[in-house]
Design a protein around this motif. Structure first.
Motif, PDB file in Angstrom:
ATOM      1  N   GLN A 112      92.025  46.119 -22.361  1.00 12.39           N
ATOM      2  CA  GLN A 112      91.008  47.111 -22.031  1.00 12.39           C
ATOM      3  C   GLN A 112      90.734  47.167 -20.532  1.00 12.39           C
ATOM      4  OE1 GLN A 112      89.715  49.408 -24.176  1.00 12.39           O
ATOM      5  NE2 GLN A 112      91.273  48.519 -25.524  1.00 12.39           N
ATOM      6  N   LEU A 116      91.171  50.499 -17.883  1.00 10.73           N
ATOM      7  CA  LEU A 116      90.179  50.987 -16.928  1.00 10.73           C
ATOM      8  C   LEU A 116      90.728  50.971 -15.503  1.00 10.73           C
ATOM      9  CD1 LEU A 116      86.650  49.582 -17.874  1.00 10.73           C
ATOM     10  CD2 LEU A 116      87.566  51.866 -18.230  1.00 10.73           C
ATOM     11  N   GLY A 240      76.426  52.566 -18.386  1.00  8.85           N
ATOM     12  CA  GLY A 240      76.909  53.883 -18.783  1.00  8.85           C
ATOM     13  C   GLY A 240      78.354  54.168 -18.468  1.00  8.85           C
ATOM     14  N   VAL A 241      79.108  53.130 -18.090  1.00  6.29           N
ATOM     15  CA  VAL A 241      80.514  53.328 -17.732  1.00  6.29           C
ATOM     16  C   VAL A 241      81.375  53.229 -18.982  1.00  6.29           C
ATOM     17  CG1 VAL A 241      82.448  52.501 -16.359  1.00  6.29           C
ATOM     18  CG2 VAL A 241      80.119  52.366 -15.446  1.00  6.29           C
ATOM     19  N   THR A 242      82.157  54.260 -19.230  1.00  4.95           N
ATOM     20  CA  THR A 242      83.086  54.295 -20.361  1.00  4.95           C
ATOM     21  C   THR A 242      84.457  54.710 -19.839  1.00  4.95           C
ATOM     22  OG1 THR A 242      82.751  56.645 -20.872  1.00  4.95           O
ATOM     23  CG2 THR A 242      81.184  55.075 -21.840  1.00  4.95           C
ATOM     24  N   PRO A 243      85.497  54.573 -20.673  1.00  2.05           N
ATOM     25  CA  PRO A 243      86.812  55.063 -20.228  1.00  2.05           C
ATOM     26  C   PRO A 243      86.791  56.545 -19.859  1.00  2.05           C
ATOM     27  CG  PRO A 243      87.071  53.632 -22.125  1.00  2.05           C
ATOM     28  CD  PRO A 243      85.592  53.854 -21.967  1.00  2.05           C
ATOM     29  N   GLU A 244      85.879  57.291 -20.480  1.00  2.00           N
ATOM     30  CA  GLU A 244      85.798  58.735 -20.206  1.00  2.00           C
ATOM     31  C   GLU A 244      85.055  59.030 -18.909  1.00  2.00           C
ATOM     32  OE1 GLU A 244      86.975  57.786 -23.994  1.00  2.00           O
ATOM     33  OE2 GLU A 244      84.934  57.348 -23.264  1.00  2.00           O
ATOM     34  N   THR A 245      84.132  58.157 -18.502  1.00  3.05           N
ATOM     35  CA  THR A 245      83.309  58.441 -17.320  1.00  3.05           C
ATOM     36  C   THR A 245      83.687  57.617 -16.097  1.00  3.05           C
ATOM     37  OG1 THR A 245      81.636  56.770 -17.928  1.00  3.05           O
ATOM     38  CG2 THR A 245      81.354  59.009 -18.818  1.00  3.05           C
ATOM     39  N   VAL A 246      84.563  56.622 -16.243  1.00  2.00           N
ATOM     40  CA  VAL A 246      84.817  55.698 -15.145  1.00  2.00           C
ATOM     41  C   VAL A 246      85.354  56.406 -13.902  1.00  2.00           C
ATOM     42  CG1 VAL A 246      87.175  55.075 -15.877  1.00  2.00           C
ATOM     43  CG2 VAL A 246      85.792  53.441 -14.562  1.00  2.00           C
ATOM     44  N   VAL A 259      81.489  46.324 -15.722  1.00  2.00           N
ATOM     45  CA  VAL A 259      81.571  46.821 -17.102  1.00  2.00           C
ATOM     46  C   VAL A 259      81.320  45.663 -18.065  1.00  2.00           C
ATOM     47  CG1 VAL A 259      82.977  48.094 -18.762  1.00  2.00           C
ATOM     48  CG2 VAL A 259      83.289  48.495 -16.306  1.00  2.00           C
ATOM     49  N   TRP A 261      80.913  45.753 -21.415  1.00  2.00           N
ATOM     50  CA  TRP A 261      81.554  45.795 -22.738  1.00  2.00           C
ATOM     51  C   TRP A 261      82.975  45.231 -22.721  1.00  2.00           C
ATOM     52  CZ3 TRP A 261      85.950  48.640 -22.628  1.00  2.00           C
ATOM     53  CH2 TRP A 261      86.032  49.750 -21.777  1.00  2.00           C
ATOM     54  N   SER A 265      81.910  43.277 -26.104  1.00  2.00           N
ATOM     55  CA  SER A 265      82.302  44.059 -27.286  1.00  2.00           C
ATOM     56  C   SER A 265      83.829  44.131 -27.343  1.00  2.00           C
ATOM     57  CB  SER A 265      81.705  45.470 -27.230  1.00  2.00           C
ATOM     58  OG  SER A 265      80.300  45.422 -27.202  1.00  2.00           O
TER      59      SER A 265
END
Length: 280
Positions: A112, A116, A240-246, A259, A261, A265
């Protein structure tokens, strides 16, 4: 990694799993029975933790032969054989679960993290981890982040100062909190301050600190904050950082993106141990 700590972590995990004995394996296999087994990736990803797996098997069978076919940091496809193992059946099978738990978790973190890092490779920012790790396994979790191409944040409360919202609330202001810290801290300790608003950023940049944490800001406000800081110190994005928003955060010019998670997670990489046969 500190090998004394590595050995202690493995030992504790084996004691937890085996207890007084591995009842099933000892009923089926005689003490001298030996087997040939392989570790196989059942899904694609980046491998991390092979040396930990090897040490786990060695702890129960000092004569086990563990031959890795790949190395930490390699990206593998589903079906790839990661290692050959030849040793006493009791040792191999009793160590199996602990070795797989660690190897799967570490490889999942590395996989993961790599994904990123790939998304921000064209921007001057770095992916970093947090202290949101599994208790007792922080060393393994943080190592896996580096295998994935990320960087480590502080390891614990002892190696850097991070003045967070509750510290600020207790002291009344960022300035007061930083002043108290600077009165007591040595010159080699980095100081970071968490900010939630642009007003806090404006106050923080007037203080003698090394890093500003921009917490839970949207990319628009973060860009403004980064411009306010103007490279006086490092900036870190968090929340609030996700693969979609990074990529949106990377585009703001922020130096670090932390990050949580990645380690709190974890989606474990699917890896199995298969016995190929008994060795005479």
């Amino acid at each position: 990694m500190n090998q004394l700590l590595v050995q202690q972590i493995i030992k504790n995990a084996l004691i937890e799993d085996i207890g007084t004995n591995d009842l099933t394996t000892e009923l089926i296999f005689e003490e001298e029975a030996r087997v040939h087994a392989v570790l196989i990736a059942k899904s694609p990803g980046r491998v991390a933790g092979l040396s930990i797996a090897k040490q786990t098997f060695l702890m129960l069978d000092p004569e086990v032969i563990f031959e890795a076919r790949v190395a930490d940091g390699m990206d593998v496809l589903s079906g790839t054989i990661l290692a050959d193992i030849v040793g006493r059946a009791r040792g191999v099978l009793s160590a199996e679960r602990v070795a797989l738990n660690v190897l799967q978790r570490m490889s999942g973190i590395a996989t993961q993290t790599q994904l990123l890092c790939e998304k921000v490779k064209d921007y001057p920012t770095q992916i970093v981890d947090t202290r949101k790790t599994l208790p007792g396994l922080r060393m393994f979790d943080k190592y896996a982040v580096t295998v994935g191409g990320g960087r480590n944040h502080r390891f614990g409360l002892y190696d850097a100062v991070l003045i967070k919202d509750n510290h600020i609330a207790a002291m009344g202001s960022i300035t007061a909190a930083v002043t108290r810290v600077k009165e007591k801290v040595g010159p080699f300790i980095k100081i970071e301050v968490e900010t939630d608003t642009l007003d806090q950023v404006a106050e923080a940049i007037k203080c003698p600190i090394d890093v500003i944490l921009l917490d839970n800001m949207n990319p628009q406000n973060m860009r403004v904050a980064v411009n306010l800081v103007a490279k006086r110190m490092l900036t870190e994005a968090s929340g609030g950082v996700t693969p979609e928003t990074v990529q949106d955060y990377a585009k703001t010019g922020v130096d670090l993106i932390s990050v949580g998670w990645l380690t709190h997670s974890v989606r474990a990489l699917d890896i199995s141990l298969d016995i190929l046969g008994v060795v005479l």
